[in-house]
Design an enzyme around this catalytic site. Structure first.
Site, PDB file in Angstrom:
ATOM      1  N   SER A  11       0.792  -1.453   0.177  1.00 47.16           N
ATOM      2  CA  SER A  11      -0.067   0.079  -0.102  1.00 47.16           C
ATOM      3  C   SER A  11       0.848   1.151  -0.200  1.00 47.16           C
ATOM      4  O   SER A  11       1.979   1.356   0.095  1.00 47.16           O
ATOM      5  CB  SER A  11      -0.902   0.156   1.262  1.00 47.16           C
ATOM      6  OG  SER A  11      -0.154  -0.078   2.413  1.00 47.16           O
ATOM      7  N   CYS A  12       0.291   2.384  -0.337  1.00 41.99           N
ATOM      8  CA  CYS A  12       0.948   3.845  -0.468  1.00 41.99           C
ATOM      9  C   CYS A  12       1.772   3.922   0.907  1.00 41.99           C
ATOM     10  O   CYS A  12       1.250   3.676   1.960  1.00 41.99           O
ATOM     11  CB  CYS A  12      -0.170   4.787  -0.715  1.00 41.99           C
ATOM     12  SG  CYS A  12       0.325   6.277  -0.719  1.00 41.99           S
ATOM     13  N   PRO A  13       3.024   4.340   0.764  1.00 45.70           N
ATOM     14  CA  PRO A  13       3.657   5.057  -0.424  1.00 45.70           C
ATOM     15  C   PRO A  13       4.661   3.970  -0.497  1.00 45.70           C
ATOM     16  O   PRO A  13       5.647   4.298  -1.432  1.00 45.70           O
ATOM     17  CB  PRO A  13       4.377   6.217   0.187  1.00 45.70           C
ATOM     18  CG  PRO A  13       4.671   5.933   1.807  1.00 45.70           C
ATOM     19  CD  PRO A  13       3.607   4.778   2.036  1.00 45.70           C
TER      20      PRO A  13
END
Lengths: 72, 359
Positions: A11-13
């Site tokens: 997942s981000c980042p």
């Protein structure tokens, strides 16, 4: 030979961090990134373009493949 | 990129930021608590109280904005084919990091969005908090650069992805029906709210806009330092400017208005600078480790991301802990256990940061 980065599932980042690391460790090389969310596609595309790469996106089933070429 | 093309690539997030900031400021004039037009942490805390998970009588209300955020994102994700049930990237760590975010936010008294609204309402404690937030984000980036991550999520079933949107529907039904077991503040911030339909409509709109633009009030600061990317921050600055201008136009700064510039006697705020800094710092590091602010995690939970859903449950649990154990601050200042809890939160984040480096 292009450098492959598989960030599917992260997942981000993290996708951006891993792609950036690959860019820094392989200056001048083509980088192929495998991604599984639209958000990460947009984030990694921005990263590549800001660093002067050309970015081509294609879809592979549920996933996306970004081919990033340095220097346009 | 030239100035014009750079602005064009940001036009939607800037437009959304302007509308969101305007609505956030006006929400106060329409009934929400002063300088708390929209606060994702405070509103989750109010929901935690409404369900009786904590018994702070002044902050109990089922805020329909929250359900709107998640359900707006849910419908938008379906419409734009971005519904992706997934999960399994260290959910238990995310749960506790979610608690840390909430504890830090409730020592400062606001999430990074309310921090902007407080600034736009003249509360300069927002500056101390912003410095703390950036401090926490930079430490989070230090870990990210060393290879920190919470592992990979796997695709899951629609049933699993649907749990959080389903829970939001249940909360919305409870907010409309208000059965006797729901707690409802009779005074204080929890008793101040817009008509339900207005709260829900704003929530749904923000859910839509935040899903499309990937709006994130922690990622914005992170991306400046991590990748010199100014996409998200442009939406945050637009929000701040719009809220400030709206407050002036609405007369909130006029004589007899609700706002004034300064550190002292601000609405639902205290001026303990060190703990405003370290509290919001805890939000900065924990939210950077989770990968987003409370609003962003609500949006992701609506897209089927169950890890984000677990994080949201962590926020609600964190709010209960913060109010049950005398951790949450009040306008009188920090509480008996605020310092211990913020210190414990920081310790947890540092341990997680040093130990979670799986490939």
């Amino acid at each position: 030979m292009s450098v492959e980065v598989d960030v599917r599932g992260f997942s981000c980042p993290v996708p951006v961090v891993k792609t950036k690391k690959a860019m820094e460790e392989n200056p001048g090389k083509e980088i192929k990134v495998m991604i599984d969310t639209q958000t990460s596609v947009q984030n990694v595309t921005r990263l590549g373009k800001n660093a002067g790469y050309s970015v081509e996106t294609s879809q592979d089933g549920e996933d996306y493949i970004l081919v990033m070429k340095p220097g346009k | 990129m030239g100035m014009i093309s750079s602005l064009m690539s940001k036009k939607w997030i800037i437009l959304f930021g302007l509308l969101f900031g305007t609505l956030g400021a006006l929400a106060v004039n329409w009934g929400n608590p002063a300088n708390m037009g929209i606060c994702v942490a405070c509103f989750l805390r109010d929901i935690s109280g409404a369900l009786g998970f904590h018994r702070a009588a002044v902050v109990q209300y089922l805020r329909p904005e929250i359900m709107g955020f998640a359900l707006g994102a849910f419908v938008t994700a379906l419409a734009f084919k971005e519904w992706r049930p997934r999960g399994g990237a260290s959910p238990i760590i995310r749960f506790i990091l979610g608690m840390c975010v909430m504890i830090g936010a409730l020592v400062f008294l606001g999430c990074p969005i309310r921090m902007l609204l407080r600034l736009a309402g003249g509360d300069l404690n927002g500056l101390t908090a912003l410095a703390g937030l950036i401090f926490g984000v930079i430490i989070g980036i230090f870990f990210l650069k060393r290879g920190f991550n919470l592992g990979k999520a796997k695709p899951l079933t629609n049933t699993a992805g649907g749990i959080m949107p389903g829970m939001m529907v249940v909360l919305l039904v409870l907010a409309i029906a208000v059965p006797a077991f729901i707690f409802q503040s009779e005074s204080g911030p929890g008793s101040q709210f817009m008509p339900l339909i207005a709260s829900l409509a704003i929530g749904l709109f923000v859910g839509f806009g935040a899903q499309r633009t990937r709006y994130c009030s922690v990622g914005a600061w992170r991306d400046i330092f991590l990748v010199k990317d100014f996409y998200l921050i442009s939406g945050i600055l637009a929000f701040l400017v719009a809220a400030l201008v709206t407050n002036y136009i609405a007369g909130n700064f006029a004589a007899g208005g609700i706002y004034h510039w300064g550190f002292a006697e601000q609405p639902v705020s205290h001026a303990d600078h060190l703990w405003n800094f370290l509290g919001m710092g805890l939000v900065g590091i924990a939210a950077t480790q989770i990968g987003g602010c409370p609003l962003r995690n609500l949006i992701l939970s609506g897209e089927g991301d169950t890890d984000a859903g677990v994080t949201v449950l962590g926020y609600i649990a964190g709010a209960a802990v913060a109010h049950n154990f005398a951790i949450a601050a009040s306008p009188a200042g920090i509480n008996t256990w605020s310092i211990a809890a913020v210190a414990a939160g920081w310790a947890f984040c540092l341990i997680i940061g040093f130990t979670m480096r799986k490939a």
